[in-house]
Design a protein around this motif. Structure first.
Motif, PDB file in Angstrom:
ATOM      1  N   GLU A   1       2.707  10.001  -5.314  1.00 53.12           N
ATOM      2  CA  GLU A   1       2.734  11.354  -4.855  1.00 53.12           C
ATOM      3  C   GLU A   1       2.571  12.247  -6.042  1.00 53.12           C
ATOM      4  O   GLU A   1       3.330  12.200  -6.967  1.00 53.12           O
ATOM      5  CB  GLU A   1       4.026  11.649  -4.116  1.00 53.12           C
ATOM      6  CG  GLU A   1       5.275  10.960  -4.549  1.00 53.12           C
ATOM      7  CD  GLU A   1       5.157   9.533  -5.018  1.00 53.12           C
ATOM      8  OE1 GLU A   1       4.185   8.845  -4.705  1.00 53.12           O
ATOM      9  OE2 GLU A   1       6.008   9.101  -5.751  1.00 53.12           O
TER      10      GLU A   1
ATOM     11  N   LYS B   1       0.065   1.394 -12.422  1.00 55.57           N
ATOM     12  CA  LYS B   1       0.495   1.886 -11.098  1.00 55.57           C
ATOM     13  C   LYS B   1      -0.717   2.410 -10.326  1.00 55.57           C
ATOM     14  O   LYS B   1      -1.137   3.546 -10.507  1.00 55.57           O
ATOM     15  CB  LYS B   1       1.544   3.002 -11.261  1.00 55.57           C
ATOM     16  CG  LYS B   1       2.199   3.458  -9.965  1.00 55.57           C
ATOM     17  CD  LYS B   1       3.203   4.578 -10.225  1.00 55.57           C
ATOM     18  CE  LYS B   1       4.106   4.833  -9.020  1.00 55.57           C
ATOM     19  NZ  LYS B   1       3.436   5.390  -7.854  1.00 55.57           N
TER      20      LYS B   1
ATOM     21  N   SER C   1       3.394   0.840  -5.038  1.00 59.02           N
ATOM     22  CA  SER C   1       3.691   0.939  -6.465  1.00 59.02           C
ATOM     23  C   SER C   1       4.969   1.726  -6.737  1.00 59.02           C
ATOM     24  O   SER C   1       5.623   1.517  -7.762  1.00 59.02           O
ATOM     25  CB  SER C   1       2.511   1.575  -7.207  1.00 59.02           C
ATOM     26  OG  SER C   1       2.317   2.909  -6.777  1.00 59.02           O
ATOM     27  N   SER C   2       5.363   2.619  -5.824  1.00 61.26           N
ATOM     28  CA  SER C   2       6.628   3.350  -6.019  1.00 61.26           C
ATOM     29  C   SER C   2       7.817   2.405  -5.851  1.00 61.26           C
ATOM     30  O   SER C   2       8.851   2.572  -6.498  1.00 61.26           O
ATOM     31  CB  SER C   2       6.748   4.500  -5.022  1.00 61.26           C
ATOM     32  OG  SER C   2       5.597   5.299  -5.081  1.00 61.26           O
TER      33      SER C   2
ATOM     34  N   SER D   1      -4.630   4.638   4.102  1.00 60.46           N
ATOM     35  CA  SER D   1      -3.446   5.302   3.540  1.00 60.46           C
ATOM     36  C   SER D   1      -3.855   6.472   2.643  1.00 60.46           C
ATOM     37  O   SER D   1      -3.295   7.574   2.724  1.00 60.46           O
ATOM     38  CB  SER D   1      -2.622   4.280   2.750  1.00 60.46           C
ATOM     39  OG  SER D   1      -1.554   4.897   2.096  1.00 60.46           O
TER      40      SER D   1
ATOM     41  N   ARG E   1       5.218   5.524   5.317  1.00 61.21           N
ATOM     42  CA  ARG E   1       4.881   6.537   6.316  1.00 61.21           C
ATOM     43  C   ARG E   1       5.485   6.201   7.666  1.00 61.21           C
ATOM     44  O   ARG E   1       5.640   5.020   7.988  1.00 61.21           O
ATOM     45  CB  ARG E   1       3.367   6.541   6.528  1.00 61.21           C
ATOM     46  CG  ARG E   1       2.671   7.685   5.889  1.00 61.21           C
ATOM     47  CD  ARG E   1       1.205   7.596   6.187  1.00 61.21           C
ATOM     48  NE  ARG E   1       0.630   6.291   5.923  1.00 61.21           N
ATOM     49  CZ  ARG E   1      -0.565   5.909   6.376  1.00 61.21           C
ATOM     50  NH1 ARG E   1      -1.278   6.723   7.132  1.00 61.21           N
ATOM     51  NH2 ARG E   1      -1.049   4.736   6.086  1.00 61.21           N
TER      52      ARG E   1
HETATM   53  N1  LIG Z   1       7.524  -3.424  -0.118  1.00 59.68           N
HETATM   54  C1  LIG Z   1       6.414  -2.965   0.457  1.00 59.68           C
HETATM   55  N2  LIG Z   1       5.587  -3.806   1.101  1.00 59.68           N
HETATM   56  C2  LIG Z   1       4.471  -3.359   1.692  1.00 59.68           C
HETATM   57  N3  LIG Z   1       4.074  -2.068   1.670  1.00 59.68           N
HETATM   58  C3  LIG Z   1       4.862  -1.204   1.032  1.00 59.68           C
HETATM   59  C4  LIG Z   1       6.061  -1.593   0.397  1.00 59.68           C
HETATM   60  N4  LIG Z   1       6.604  -0.501  -0.167  1.00 59.68           N
HETATM   61  C5  LIG Z   1       5.776   0.520   0.111  1.00 59.68           C
HETATM   62  N5  LIG Z   1       4.731   0.111   0.827  1.00 59.68           N
HETATM   63  C6  LIG Z   1       3.575   0.922   1.291  1.00 59.68           C
HETATM   64  O1  LIG Z   1       2.857   1.363   0.125  1.00 59.68           O
HETATM   65  C7  LIG Z   1       2.314   2.669   0.357  1.00 59.68           C
HETATM   66  C8  LIG Z   1       2.828   3.618  -0.703  1.00 59.68           C
HETATM   67  O2  LIG Z   1       2.272   3.230  -1.910  1.00 59.68           O
HETATM   68  P1  LIG Z   1       2.617   3.903  -3.320  1.00 59.68           P
HETATM   69  O3  LIG Z   1       4.069   3.991  -3.481  1.00 59.68           O
HETATM   70  O4  LIG Z   1       1.861   3.122  -4.301  1.00 59.68           O
HETATM   71  O5  LIG Z   1       1.982   5.360  -3.150  1.00 59.68           O
HETATM   72  S1  LIG Z   1       1.686   6.437  -4.284  1.00 59.68           S
HETATM   73  O6  LIG Z   1       0.318   6.238  -4.742  1.00 59.68           O
HETATM   74  O7  LIG Z   1       2.658   6.286  -5.359  1.00 59.68           O
HETATM   75  O8  LIG Z   1       1.820   7.725  -3.579  1.00 59.68           O
HETATM   76  C9  LIG Z   1       2.748   3.051   1.747  1.00 59.68           C
HETATM   77  O9  LIG Z   1       1.697   2.685   2.607  1.00 59.68           O
HETATM   78  P2  LIG Z   1       1.277   3.553   3.881  1.00 59.68           P
HETATM   79  O10 LIG Z   1       2.545   3.665   4.712  1.00 59.68           O
HETATM   80  O11 LIG Z   1       0.212   2.760   4.553  1.00 59.68           O
HETATM   81  O12 LIG Z   1       0.828   4.879   3.377  1.00 59.68           O
HETATM   82  C10 LIG Z   1       3.973   2.189   1.976  1.00 59.68           C
HETATM   83  O13 LIG Z   1       4.234   1.970   3.342  1.00 59.68           O
END
Ligand SMILES: Nc1ncnc2c1ncn2[C@@H]1O[C@H](COP(=O)(O)OS(=O)(=O)O)[C@@H](OP(=O)(O)O)[C@H]1O
Length: 404
Positions: free
Chosen positions: A1, A63, A69-70, A153, A262
């Motif tokens: 974000e 990242k 990645s968060s 996403s 989300r």
């Molecule tokens: N543990 C785990 N396993 C699978 N998926 C996960 C996990 N943690 C976060 N998510 C999904 O990762 C999306 C968020 O990614 P980031 O945190 O990298 O986003 S950002 O670029 O920092 O904004 C976001 O995807 P979308 O919901 O499709 O948007 C999260 O649902």
């Protein structure tokens, strides 16, 4: 974000200042080692680990965007705090001036010869500059996601920051776009990289190359050479177990709650046709993903399927236990139902789609701190770690005033 659009408004308005530093490689780790010395005595060893397995503390996590990645960042923040490691953070905002290529001058408090252990904020990867900041034997890790899911996403999260999407009509903008991307896409358009081969772009490569350009293969080879472990969102737990193995960590270090998730109603379903179109549109990322999908399963094979299954079961059990201890209601809730502002995640423009958590009341003393850390969103955690996010905050305030 992030606040990428501000890059242009605030930062690019002034010519970018790139300091030049004398070359001074960082030959070895600068970690405080007391806890590591302790673990090397054998008292803190995970079952199945070699007795001389000392946790690796010099880590570069590339990242990537929208790839869980968060969630990994939260793991790294806690690991860094536990071992009192030094983070190479950006200053004033939560990324290294993305989408400009990383430069060492963007690191908070950087000086030649300075030693850092962990670098993990969003950046556009630039190998020569990154390696100049970190010890020579740093472990490089990253994570990829199926490009169709990632595109969906990213379209949701960043779509409004890409002006050429504004002219897409109808409610199903992503579908409309994928039906005829060339009609809308402009490779030179502002923020266009969010909507084509975003992974390849994050790694510092050209996301608009035609597939037959040799730089596609070369780019993938360069990533393969540099990164010791490439994790996959679709196999997140397997990825963490491989991480534990690569870094000699404990199971404790892997505990996590999914962050930045989300709510289901905002996720667009990808029909098989749409998925095929998304993969074709993001063909470089698809090639990249397939390459590292193969190396991933070779690593799982080498680790041992049975051993992996056992470890995953243990990780799931421990995570479920933590959810019961820490989370009110045991699961994520909509932004509107989060009580504490310090637990509010950053939202995409014009949306309140990202969910967060409420801490349980009366958590036992032994778990209070850990629970709070595990549930703290990225920006608040960065502030707790001493990063002054004034640009990010300013942007947040502007959005509040404009009710975005
Ligand atoms: N543990 C785990 N396993 C699978 N998926 C996960 C996990 N943690 C976060 N998510 C999904 O990762 C999306 C968020 O990614 P980031 O945190 O990298 O986003 S950002 O670029 O920092 O904004 C976001 O995807 P979308 O919901 O499709 O948007 C999260 O649902």
């Amino acid at each position: 974000e992030q606040i990428h659009h501000l890059r242009y408004d605030v930062w690019e308005a002034a010519p970018e200042v790139q300091f030049s530093f004398p070359e001074m490689p960082v030959p070895y780790s600068c970690a405080h080692q007391p806890s590591l010395v302790h673990s090397s005595s054998g008292t803190n060893q995970s079952p199945g680990q070699k007795p001389d397995c000392i946790p690796k503390v010099d880590i570069m996590f590339m990242k990537t965007h929208k790839t869980a990645s968060s969630t990994i960042l939260n793991i790294l923040f806690r690991f860094g705090e536990k071992h009192r490691l030094k983070f190479a953070f950006p200053s004033s905002r939560n990324d290294f001036f993305y989408p400009s290529l990383f430069h060492r001058s963007q690191v908070k408090d950087y000086g030649p010869g300075m030693c850092f252990n962990i670098m993990c904020n969003h950046m556009r990867f630039n190998e020569a500059e990154v390696t100049a900041v970190l010890p020579a034997d740093t472990t490089y890790i990253t994570i990829l996601r199926d490009p169709a899911e990632l595109f969906e996403s990213s379209f949701h999260y960043f779509g409004r920051l890409v002006p050429f999407t504004w002219k897409i009509s109808g409610d199903e903008k992503m579908k409309e776009f994928l039906n005829d991307p060339e009609l809308y896409y402009d490779p030179n358009g502002f923020n266009s990289f969010y909507l084509k081969n975003l992974l390849f772009f994050d790694f510092g490569q050209d996301n608009n190359l035609p597939m037959d350009d040799p730089r596609v293969e070369e780019g993938i080879r360069a990533i393969a050479r540099r990164f010791d472990l490439v994790m996959l969102v679709e196999h997140f737990e397997e990825s963490l177990i491989l991480l534990k193995d690569a870094l000699c960590w404990d199971m404790d270090d892997l505990l996590f709650f999914k962050l930045n998730v989300r709510k289901g109603s905002t996720v667009s379903k990808l029909s098989p046709e749409l998925r095929a179109k998304a993969l074709q549109w993001n063909a470089i990322d698809w090639k990249l993903y397939q390459h590292f999908n193969a190396t991933f399963w070779r690593k799982v094979e080498a680790y041992g399927r049975e051993r992996m299954a056992k470890d995953i079961a243990e990780l799931r059990r421990r995570n479920a236990e933590m959810a019961t201890i820490c989370i009110e209601g045991g699961q994520a809730v909509d932004a509107g139902s989060i009580h504490e502002t310090s637990m509010q995640p950053w939202q995409p423009i014009g949306e309140k789609s990202i969910m967060g958590y409420n801490l349980k009341a009366n958590i036992n003393k032994a778990h209070q701190k850990l629970c709070r850390k595990m549930l703290t969103p990225e920006l608040q955690y960065l502030t707790d770690l001493g990063v002054n996010l004034w640009i990010t905050k300013l942007w947040g305030q502007v959005r509040e005033i404009l009710d975005w």
